[in-house]
Design a protein around this motif. Structure first.
Motif, PDB file in Angstrom:
ATOM      1  N   ILE A  59       0.848  -1.192   0.000  1.00  0.00           N
ATOM      2  CA  ILE A  59       0.000   0.000   0.000  1.00  0.00           C
ATOM      3  C   ILE A  59       0.886   1.244   0.000  1.00  0.00           C
ATOM      4  O   ILE A  59       0.671   2.180  -0.772  1.00  0.00           O
ATOM      5  CB  ILE A  59      -0.924   0.016   1.236  1.00  0.00           C
ATOM      6  CG1 ILE A  59      -1.861  -1.194   1.203  1.00  0.00           C
ATOM      7  CG2 ILE A  59      -1.715   1.310   1.304  1.00  0.00           C
ATOM      8  CD1 ILE A  59      -2.689  -1.357   2.461  1.00  0.00           C
ATOM      9  N   ALA A  60       1.912   1.227   0.856  1.00  0.00           N
ATOM     10  CA  ALA A  60       2.795   2.392   0.957  1.00  0.00           C
ATOM     11  C   ALA A  60       3.474   2.659  -0.380  1.00  0.00           C
ATOM     12  O   ALA A  60       3.579   3.798  -0.830  1.00  0.00           O
ATOM     13  CB  ALA A  60       3.834   2.170   2.054  1.00  0.00           C
ATOM     14  N   ARG A  61       3.906   1.590  -1.028  1.00  0.00           N
ATOM     15  CA  ARG A  61       4.581   1.749  -2.318  1.00  0.00           C
ATOM     16  C   ARG A  61       3.632   2.392  -3.333  1.00  0.00           C
ATOM     17  O   ARG A  61       3.993   3.314  -4.047  1.00  0.00           O
ATOM     18  CB  ARG A  61       5.052   0.375  -2.811  1.00  0.00           C
ATOM     19  CG  ARG A  61       6.421   0.417  -3.465  1.00  0.00           C
ATOM     20  CD  ARG A  61       6.922  -0.977  -3.804  1.00  0.00           C
ATOM     21  NE  ARG A  61       7.271  -1.766  -2.634  1.00  0.00           N
ATOM     22  CZ  ARG A  61       6.922  -3.042  -2.446  1.00  0.00           C
ATOM     23  NH1 ARG A  61       6.183  -3.669  -3.338  1.00  0.00           N
ATOM     24  NH2 ARG A  61       7.297  -3.686  -1.360  1.00  0.00           N
ATOM     25  N   ASN A  62       2.386   1.923  -3.366  1.00  0.00           N
ATOM     26  CA  ASN A  62       1.414   2.481  -4.304  1.00  0.00           C
ATOM     27  C   ASN A  62       1.084   3.941  -3.992  1.00  0.00           C
ATOM     28  O   ASN A  62       0.918   4.749  -4.901  1.00  0.00           O
ATOM     29  CB  ASN A  62       0.127   1.654  -4.300  1.00  0.00           C
ATOM     30  CG  ASN A  62       0.371   0.255  -4.834  1.00  0.00           C
ATOM     31  OD1 ASN A  62       1.401   0.007  -5.473  1.00  0.00           O
ATOM     32  ND2 ASN A  62      -0.553  -0.649  -4.572  1.00  0.00           N
ATOM     33  N   LEU A  63       0.970   4.236  -2.701  1.00  0.00           N
ATOM     34  CA  LEU A  63       0.658   5.617  -2.325  1.00  0.00           C
ATOM     35  C   LEU A  63       1.772   6.552  -2.779  1.00  0.00           C
ATOM     36  O   LEU A  63       1.523   7.640  -3.294  1.00  0.00           O
ATOM     37  CB  LEU A  63       0.482   5.722  -0.803  1.00  0.00           C
ATOM     38  CG  LEU A  63      -0.782   5.105  -0.214  1.00  0.00           C
ATOM     39  CD1 LEU A  63      -0.716   5.118   1.303  1.00  0.00           C
ATOM     40  CD2 LEU A  63      -2.030   5.859  -0.690  1.00  0.00           C
ATOM     41  N   GLN A  64       3.009   6.095  -2.602  1.00  0.00           N
ATOM     42  CA  GLN A  64       4.139   6.921  -3.013  1.00  0.00           C
ATOM     43  C   GLN A  64       4.100   7.182  -4.513  1.00  0.00           C
ATOM     44  O   GLN A  64       4.355   8.285  -4.977  1.00  0.00           O
ATOM     45  CB  GLN A  64       5.466   6.239  -2.649  1.00  0.00           C
ATOM     46  CG  GLN A  64       5.900   6.528  -1.224  1.00  0.00           C
ATOM     47  CD  GLN A  64       7.258   5.918  -0.929  1.00  0.00           C
ATOM     48  OE1 GLN A  64       7.355   4.794  -0.472  1.00  0.00           O
ATOM     49  NE2 GLN A  64       8.307   6.664  -1.212  1.00  0.00           N
ATOM     50  N   ARG A  65       3.766   6.123  -5.227  1.00  0.00           N
ATOM     51  CA  ARG A  65       3.748   6.228  -6.679  1.00  0.00           C
ATOM     52  C   ARG A  65       2.580   7.109  -7.161  1.00  0.00           C
ATOM     53  O   ARG A  65       2.753   8.008  -7.973  1.00  0.00           O
ATOM     54  CB  ARG A  65       3.610   4.822  -7.277  1.00  0.00           C
ATOM     55  CG  ARG A  65       3.734   4.764  -8.800  1.00  0.00           C
ATOM     56  CD  ARG A  65       3.260   3.418  -9.295  1.00  0.00           C
ATOM     57  NE  ARG A  65       1.860   3.207  -8.894  1.00  0.00           N
ATOM     58  CZ  ARG A  65       1.327   1.995  -8.671  1.00  0.00           C
ATOM     59  NH1 ARG A  65       2.052   0.907  -8.775  1.00  0.00           N
ATOM     60  NH2 ARG A  65       0.056   1.880  -8.319  1.00  0.00           N
ATOM     61  N   ASP A  66       1.389   6.885  -6.599  1.00  0.00           N
ATOM     62  CA  ASP A  66       0.194   7.541  -7.131  1.00  0.00           C
ATOM     63  C   ASP A  66      -0.006   8.966  -6.634  1.00  0.00           C
ATOM     64  O   ASP A  66      -0.625   9.775  -7.305  1.00  0.00           O
ATOM     65  CB  ASP A  66      -1.052   6.718  -6.790  1.00  0.00           C
ATOM     66  CG  ASP A  66      -1.002   5.344  -7.441  1.00  0.00           C
ATOM     67  OD1 ASP A  66      -0.188   5.182  -8.382  1.00  0.00           O
ATOM     68  OD2 ASP A  66      -1.750   4.449  -7.008  1.00  0.00           O
ATOM     69  N   TYR A  67       0.469   9.262  -5.419  1.00  0.00           N
ATOM     70  CA  TYR A  67       0.167  10.577  -4.861  1.00  0.00           C
ATOM     71  C   TYR A  67       1.413  11.351  -4.464  1.00  0.00           C
ATOM     72  O   TYR A  67       1.329  12.298  -3.706  1.00  0.00           O
ATOM     73  CB  TYR A  67      -0.787  10.425  -3.666  1.00  0.00           C
ATOM     74  CG  TYR A  67      -2.062   9.726  -4.059  1.00  0.00           C
ATOM     75  CD1 TYR A  67      -3.005  10.379  -4.859  1.00  0.00           C
ATOM     76  CD2 TYR A  67      -2.295   8.410  -3.692  1.00  0.00           C
ATOM     77  CE1 TYR A  67      -4.152   9.724  -5.264  1.00  0.00           C
ATOM     78  CE2 TYR A  67      -3.447   7.755  -4.093  1.00  0.00           C
ATOM     79  CZ  TYR A  67      -4.368   8.413  -4.879  1.00  0.00           C
ATOM     80  OH  TYR A  67      -5.496   7.781  -5.285  1.00  0.00           O
ATOM     81  N   HIS A  68       2.541  10.922  -4.979  1.00  0.00           N
ATOM     82  CA  HIS A  68       3.805  11.623  -4.712  1.00  0.00           C
ATOM     83  C   HIS A  68       4.023  11.863  -3.229  1.00  0.00           C
ATOM     84  O   HIS A  68       4.401  12.956  -2.820  1.00  0.00           O
ATOM     85  CB  HIS A  68       3.850  12.945  -5.482  1.00  0.00           C
ATOM     86  CG  HIS A  68       3.607  12.753  -6.941  1.00  0.00           C
ATOM     87  ND1 HIS A  68       4.537  12.159  -7.764  1.00  0.00           N
ATOM     88  CD2 HIS A  68       2.529  13.019  -7.715  1.00  0.00           C
ATOM     89  CE1 HIS A  68       4.039  12.087  -8.989  1.00  0.00           C
ATOM     90  NE2 HIS A  68       2.814  12.582  -8.980  1.00  0.00           N
ATOM     91  N   MET A  69       3.723  10.863  -2.443  1.00  0.00           N
ATOM     92  CA  MET A  69       4.003  11.006  -1.010  1.00  0.00           C
ATOM     93  C   MET A  69       5.449  10.625  -0.773  1.00  0.00           C
ATOM     94  O   MET A  69       6.024   9.850  -1.530  1.00  0.00           O
ATOM     95  CB  MET A  69       3.152  10.024  -0.203  1.00  0.00           C
ATOM     96  CG  MET A  69       1.694  10.317  -0.255  1.00  0.00           C
ATOM     97  SD  MET A  69       0.838   9.199   0.871  1.00  0.00           S
ATOM     98  CE  MET A  69      -0.815   9.370   0.227  1.00  0.00           C
ATOM     99  N   PRO A 100      -5.220  16.064  -4.473  1.00  0.00           N
ATOM    100  CA  PRO A 100      -4.820  14.990  -3.562  1.00  0.00           C
ATOM    101  C   PRO A 100      -3.606  15.351  -2.709  1.00  0.00           C
ATOM    102  O   PRO A 100      -3.531  15.002  -1.541  1.00  0.00           O
ATOM    103  CB  PRO A 100      -4.484  13.835  -4.509  1.00  0.00           C
ATOM    104  CG  PRO A 100      -5.304  14.100  -5.727  1.00  0.00           C
ATOM    105  CD  PRO A 100      -5.407  15.579  -5.852  1.00  0.00           C
ATOM    106  N   LYS A 101      -2.676  16.098  -3.300  1.00  0.00           N
ATOM    107  CA  LYS A 101      -1.467  16.440  -2.535  1.00  0.00           C
ATOM    108  C   LYS A 101      -1.809  17.287  -1.312  1.00  0.00           C
ATOM    109  O   LYS A 101      -1.200  17.145  -0.249  1.00  0.00           O
ATOM    110  CB  LYS A 101      -0.472  17.174  -3.447  1.00  0.00           C
ATOM    111  CG  LYS A 101       0.895  17.447  -2.830  1.00  0.00           C
ATOM    112  CD  LYS A 101       1.643  16.166  -2.482  1.00  0.00           C
ATOM    113  CE  LYS A 101       2.769  16.459  -1.497  1.00  0.00           C
ATOM    114  NZ  LYS A 101       3.279  15.272  -0.823  1.00  0.00           N
ATOM    115  N   THR A 139     -11.820   7.967   1.228  1.00  0.00           N
ATOM    116  CA  THR A 139     -13.131   8.613   1.116  1.00  0.00           C
ATOM    117  C   THR A 139     -12.961  10.082   0.729  1.00  0.00           C
ATOM    118  O   THR A 139     -13.647  10.582  -0.165  1.00  0.00           O
ATOM    119  CB  THR A 139     -13.899   8.519   2.453  1.00  0.00           C
ATOM    120  OG1 THR A 139     -13.858   7.165   2.898  1.00  0.00           O
ATOM    121  CG2 THR A 139     -15.335   8.956   2.296  1.00  0.00           C
ATOM    122  N   ALA A 140     -12.044  10.758   1.405  1.00  0.00           N
ATOM    123  CA  ALA A 140     -11.845  12.187   1.131  1.00  0.00           C
ATOM    124  C   ALA A 140     -11.365  12.416  -0.302  1.00  0.00           C
ATOM    125  O   ALA A 140     -11.700  13.418  -0.930  1.00  0.00           O
ATOM    126  CB  ALA A 140     -10.850  12.779   2.133  1.00  0.00           C
TER     127      ALA A 140
END
Ligand code: ADP
Ligand code: MG
Length: 487
Positions: free
Chosen positions: A311-321, A349-350, A341-342
């Protein structure tokens, strides 16, 4: 002259493998319909099976198998689709059958691994030798009365999995990183509550030492029943020192089973009689082998939730976290679903990431609560963030006034609330121009300084105009107006 030097191993390294017992969070016990809940009145959850009355037969709880397989999949194990139970025979008052049902020869899962991240950022892979199913024993209490011991059989038959690691652990830090990761994992997979204080997660630590650089293993000692990560670390530190001293004094480590004294932080040998076990394992004739069909295994794989790392890997990729932001969300179930949800209504998103991992996170830790207890819906937060991004309200007023006024009334519309409370940025340019003139007249000396190149004072002017506007102005707009006037 010979230059051969005597190598005296002044430096040792620790070698350890853990046997981790995880109490599964099923409703009922592994072989009966008795409740498996913790904390009931003594002997409230005991039917004929838990009491081992003659003729009572075990019947396997399918949910136990499902949870063990989930854990095995998460730990990259191969799943033995045919496996069976053995009897481990020993006598103790809290074991009415006279044997524990466990798995010896053919465990349900084997040959896996778990990668953990250490404090220096390095990754370490720890092999998983096996995961097997077993039942817990009851509980003996020797300190409740002078003349008697008490036995509570509520825990007898509660389902456990035992996860046995390879001897790949090289420090107390690695052990605690592993246990921390295990605890997260069992919670994430909904396999166990992972509560170490209540004994849902406890472990035995096998510990040996060897000269640094050596490839052979030393003789190990097994410290039993460690019920906190802190105690695992303490036991390892103590054993390391003790074993080193024995070896340096020319002695030998004798393979043995040790108790840990949490008050003293020391280990001591169990009585040798307790240790001299002969369990006479044999397949339990009351239980047929477990067959996990291809279809069921496929279904269990399909039902696996994404793991926190993934999940963390995907979040980093998709939302530049960044990694810290992504981990924060990935490891907090509720925060992650709130985020999702938000996301449906937030425009940027950022911004959502910044709010959740910044101000909101700070608010939560200040209150000592999780996002679900905050009383601010994901929709409300998304609306507030959009208003800030659209410059309809300043971030400061949103944080200090709007959000506090929304907390506890999750049905209130955020924009309507901002309007009612008169918190929106005034669109009135004429008014702002007036405020700007007022401020520039008041700070004449600073205006001169600005014109001579001291551009830093602009911040002062902006702040003063903002004060006159009672915070309800877009700082960028003020900036613009002031710069125009100062030309
Ligand atoms: P047993 O079946 O006798 O308990 P295992 O080989 O299954 O022995 O090992 C039990 C645990 O001890 C495992 O977690 C394993 O990693 C660990 N272990 C084995 N050898 C050593 C050693 N020399 N030092 C530290 N831990 C060890
Ligand atoms: Mg063992």
């Amino acid at each position: 002259m010979s230059t051969k030097t005597e190598v005296s191993p002044s430096e040792y390294e620790l070698v350890s493998g853990l046997e981790i017992h995880v109490q599964l969070n099923t409703q009922t016990k592994i072989f009966s319909s008795d409740s498996a809940a913790f904390g009931a009145k003594g002997n409230a959850h005991i039917s004929a099976v838990s009491l081992a009355l003659p003729g009572a037969l075990p019947k396997l709880n399918k949910e136990v198998v499902a949870k063990a397989v989930r854990m095995g999949l998460a730990l990259n194990c191969s799943i033995n689709q045919v496996n069976y139970f053995d009897r481990k025979n020993y006598f103790y008052a809290d074991l009415p059958k006279g044997y524990q049902i466990t798995q010896d020869n053919q465990p349900i899962c084997q040959n896996g691994y778990l990668d953990v991240v250490l404090s220096n950022g390095e990754e370490k892979r720890i092999g998983i030798n096996r995961i097997h199913l077993e039942e817990d024993a009851g509980k003996s209490m020797h300190d409740q009365a002078d003349q008697y011991s008490f036995v509570d059989l509520n825990r007898a038959g509660v389902p456990l999995i035992e996860i046995v690691t390879e001897p790949d652990i090289r420090s107390a830090e690695e052990a605690s990183a592993l246990l921390t990761e295990m605890r997260k994992l069992v919670r994430h997979l909904d396999v166990s509550d992972g509560n170490m204080e209540e004994g849902s997660l406890r472990c035995d630590a096998n510990i040996s030492i060897r000269p640094k650089g050596s490839i052979e293993f030393g003789t190990r000692c097994e410290v039993k029943n460690l019920n906190s990560i802190r105690n695992v670390r303490r036991a390892m530190d103590f054993e390391f020192g003790r074993q080193k001293e024995v070896i340096e004094n020319g002695g030998q480590i004798i393979q043995s089973t040790l108790n840990f004294d949490a008050d003293q932080g020391t280990t001591s040998p169990m009585r040798s009689k307790e240790e001299a076990n002969d369990y006479r394992y044999f397949p339990d004739p009351d239980l047929p082998p477990i067959h996990i069909s291809d279809e069921w295994l496929a279904q269990l794989k399909f039902d696996m939730p994404a793991l926190p790392r993934e999940i963390a890997r995907n979040l980093q990729r998709d939302y530049h976290m960044n990694a810290a932001e992504a981990t924060m969300l990935a490891e907090d179930h509720e925060l992650l679903s709130y985020f999702n949800t938000a996301l449906e209504t937030v425009n940027q998103p950022k911004s959502l990431v910044n709010w959740l991992t910044g101000s909101i996170r700070a608010l939560l830790s200040e209150k000592g609560i999780g996002i679900a207890e905050l009383g601010l819906s994901a929709l409300q937060l998304a609306d507030v963030i959009n208003m800030v991004d659209d410059k309809r309200i300043t971030q400061q007023i949103a944080l200090q006034q709007l959000i506090p006024s929304l907390i506890g009334s999750e049905d209130t519309d955020a924009a309507a609330q901002a309007a009612t409370l008169n918190l929106l940025i005034t669109e009135n340019n004429a008014e702002l121009e007036g405020f700007a003139d007022e401020v520039l007249a008041k700070f004449e000396a600073q205006v001169q300084a600005y014109k001579k190149g001291k551009k830093g004072v602009l911040g002062l002017f902006v702040g003063e105009v903002m004060k006159l506007a009672k915070g309800k102005a877009d700082p960028q707009k003020i900036n613009q107006i002031l710069q125009e006037k100062l030309k």
